[in-house]
Write a protein that holds these residues in place. Structure first.
Motif, mmCIF file in Angstrom:
data_model
loop_
_atom_site.group_PDB
_atom_site.id
_atom_site.type_symbol
_atom_site.label_atom_id
_atom_site.label_comp_id
_atom_site.label_asym_id
_atom_site.label_seq_id
_atom_site.Cartn_x
_atom_site.Cartn_y
_atom_site.Cartn_z
ATOM 1 N N ILE A 44 64.682 36.375 47.878
ATOM 2 C CA ILE A 44 63.727 36.974 46.955
ATOM 3 C C ILE A 44 63.301 35.945 45.902
ATOM 4 N N LEU A 45 62.003 35.843 45.692
ATOM 5 C CA LEU A 45 61.437 35.014 44.642
ATOM 6 C C LEU A 45 60.680 35.948 43.694
ATOM 7 N N TRP A 46 61.211 36.158 42.515
ATOM 8 C CA TRP A 46 60.540 37.009 41.538
ATOM 9 C C TRP A 46 60.989 36.601 40.140
ATOM 10 N N PRO A 47 60.049 36.338 39.251
ATOM 11 C CA PRO A 47 60.410 35.932 37.891
ATOM 12 C C PRO A 47 61.155 37.045 37.156
ATOM 13 N N GLU A 48 62.231 36.699 36.510
ATOM 14 C CA GLU A 48 63.036 37.677 35.782
ATOM 15 C C GLU A 48 62.180 38.362 34.712
ATOM 16 N N GLY A 49 62.245 39.688 34.700
ATOM 17 C CA GLY A 49 61.519 40.463 33.703
ATOM 18 C C GLY A 49 60.036 40.675 33.992
ATOM 19 N N ALA A 50 59.532 40.099 35.073
ATOM 20 C CA ALA A 50 58.109 40.216 35.395
ATOM 21 C C ALA A 50 57.802 41.586 36.007
ATOM 22 N N ALA B 177 62.553 45.069 54.492
ATOM 23 C CA ALA B 177 63.446 45.982 55.219
ATOM 24 C C ALA B 177 63.468 45.647 56.708
ATOM 25 N N TYR B 178 62.310 45.336 57.274
ATOM 26 C CA TYR B 178 62.233 44.973 58.690
ATOM 27 C C TYR B 178 63.062 43.703 58.952
ATOM 28 N N ALA B 179 62.894 42.702 58.094
ATOM 29 C CA ALA B 179 63.654 41.454 58.263
ATOM 30 C C ALA B 179 65.155 41.714 58.184
ATOM 31 N N GLU B 180 65.559 42.514 57.215
ATOM 32 C CA GLU B 180 66.986 42.805 57.065
ATOM 33 C C GLU B 180 67.532 43.548 58.281
ATOM 34 N N ARG B 181 66.757 44.491 58.817
ATOM 35 C CA ARG B 181 67.196 45.223 60.019
ATOM 36 C C ARG B 181 67.345 44.295 61.222
ATOM 37 N N TRP C 169 58.785 39.537 45.808
ATOM 38 C CA TRP C 169 58.966 40.978 45.768
ATOM 39 C C TRP C 169 59.622 41.403 44.466
ATOM 40 N N ASP C 170 59.037 42.434 43.855
ATOM 41 C CA ASP C 170 59.570 42.951 42.599
ATOM 42 C C ASP C 170 60.711 43.949 42.797
ATOM 43 N N GLY C 171 61.096 44.198 44.030
ATOM 44 C CA GLY C 171 62.200 45.111 44.322
ATOM 45 C C GLY C 171 61.795 46.568 44.399
ATOM 46 N N GLU C 172 60.518 46.851 44.166
ATOM 47 C CA GLU C 172 60.021 48.225 44.182
ATOM 48 C C GLU C 172 59.598 48.627 45.599
ATOM 49 N N PRO C 173 59.528 49.942 45.877
ATOM 50 C CA PRO C 173 59.048 50.399 47.186
ATOM 51 C C PRO C 173 57.614 49.927 47.442
ATOM 52 N N ALA C 174 57.258 49.847 48.707
ATOM 53 C CA ALA C 174 55.897 49.455 49.093
ATOM 54 C C ALA C 174 54.901 50.477 48.567
ATOM 55 N N MET D 106 63.801 24.111 60.466
ATOM 56 C CA MET D 106 63.940 25.391 59.795
ATOM 57 C C MET D 106 62.576 26.061 59.753
ATOM 58 N N ARG D 107 62.518 27.253 60.291
ATOM 59 C CA ARG D 107 61.275 28.046 60.306
ATOM 60 C C ARG D 107 61.370 29.083 59.195
ATOM 61 N N VAL D 108 60.454 28.992 58.232
ATOM 62 C CA VAL D 108 60.493 29.842 57.050
ATOM 63 C C VAL D 108 59.205 30.644 56.963
ATOM 64 N N GLY D 109 59.352 31.967 56.853
ATOM 65 C CA GLY D 109 58.196 32.833 56.693
ATOM 66 C C GLY D 109 58.027 33.262 55.249
ATOM 67 N N ILE D 110 56.870 33.818 54.953
ATOM 68 C CA ILE D 110 56.566 34.285 53.598
ATOM 69 C C ILE D 110 55.973 35.696 53.654
ATOM 70 N N THR D 111 56.357 36.504 52.693
ATOM 71 C CA THR D 111 55.712 37.792 52.445
ATOM 72 C C THR D 111 55.671 37.955 50.947
ATOM 73 N N GLY D 112 54.721 38.728 50.458
ATOM 74 C CA GLY D 112 54.688 38.902 49.010
ATOM 75 C C GLY D 112 53.509 39.698 48.519
ATOM 76 N N HIS D 113 53.639 40.098 47.269
ATOM 77 C CA HIS D 113 52.625 40.898 46.605
ATOM 78 C C HIS D 113 51.364 40.077 46.336
ATOM 79 N N ARG D 114 50.233 40.669 46.638
ATOM 80 C CA ARG D 114 48.937 40.084 46.288
ATOM 81 C C ARG D 114 48.509 40.654 44.942
ATOM 82 N N GLY D 115 47.492 40.048 44.343
ATOM 83 C CA GLY D 115 46.917 40.581 43.119
ATOM 84 C C GLY D 115 47.815 40.484 41.905
ATOM 85 N N LEU D 116 48.617 39.440 41.830
ATOM 86 C CA LEU D 116 49.499 39.255 40.674
ATOM 87 C C LEU D 116 48.678 38.811 39.467
#
Length: 157
Positions: A149-155, A138-142, A122-127, A1-11
């Motif tokens: 998605i990995l994002w803490p609830e309410g964060a 969006a690119y991956a979905e296309r 990803w917090d679900g917000e636009p880039a 299984m090949r798994v990639g990562i993307t995510g917000h920096r500066g949390l």
């Protein structure tokens, strides 16, 4: 299984801790013998994911978006970047020189193309700028790459 990562920096510290725990939990769910983690190894989720993959016994492949990418990352992250790059079983490059949003998106497109699944911190917000996490999702979905998605609830960030 090949798994990639993307995510917000500066949390923030609390969100960062929660995200790191979520990444470790997600990585441990994969069979280490079958796991290939694909990351651009930037500071934050990219590096945390790469470290978790290596600690779990999986293989790491690194995508370097530009020749000047490392130097554009925070200086305090250079040692971690170098260590992770040294543990990579393969390195992929875009051929671009300057570390720009276009180079980062090109690197992310390569990463998605190499991945069977994409983990997105990803917090679900636009880039906030071209090539941000929302653009990569969006690119991956296309392109039919499943996104988890990995994002803490309410964060917030």
């Amino acid at each position: 299984m090949r798994v990639g990562i993307t995510g917000h920096r500066g949390l923030g510290a609390d969100v960062g801790r929660s995200v790191r725990e979520m990444i470790v939990t997600a990585v441990r769910a994969y069979d280490a013998a079958e796991l290939v983690g694909v990351s651009c190894i930037a500071d934050g989720p990219d590096a945390w994911f790469a470290e978790a993959v290596v600690e779990h016994g999986g293989r790491l492949e690194v995508v370097v978006p530009a020749v000047g990418y490392r130097d554009a990352l925070p200086e305090w992250h250079h040692a971690t970047f170098d260590a992770l790059l040294g543990k990579a079983s393969a390195t992929h490059v875009t051929g671009m020189g300057e570390s720009t949003p276009e180079a980062h998106m090109a690197g992310s497109e390569i990463l998605v193309g190499l991945s069977d699944e994409l983990l997105a911190v990803w917090d679900g917000e636009p880039a906030r700028g071209f090539g941000g996490t929302a653009d990569v999702v969006a690119y991956a979905e296309r392109h039919g790459t499943p996104v988890r998605i990995l994002w803490p609830e309410g964060a917030t960030r």
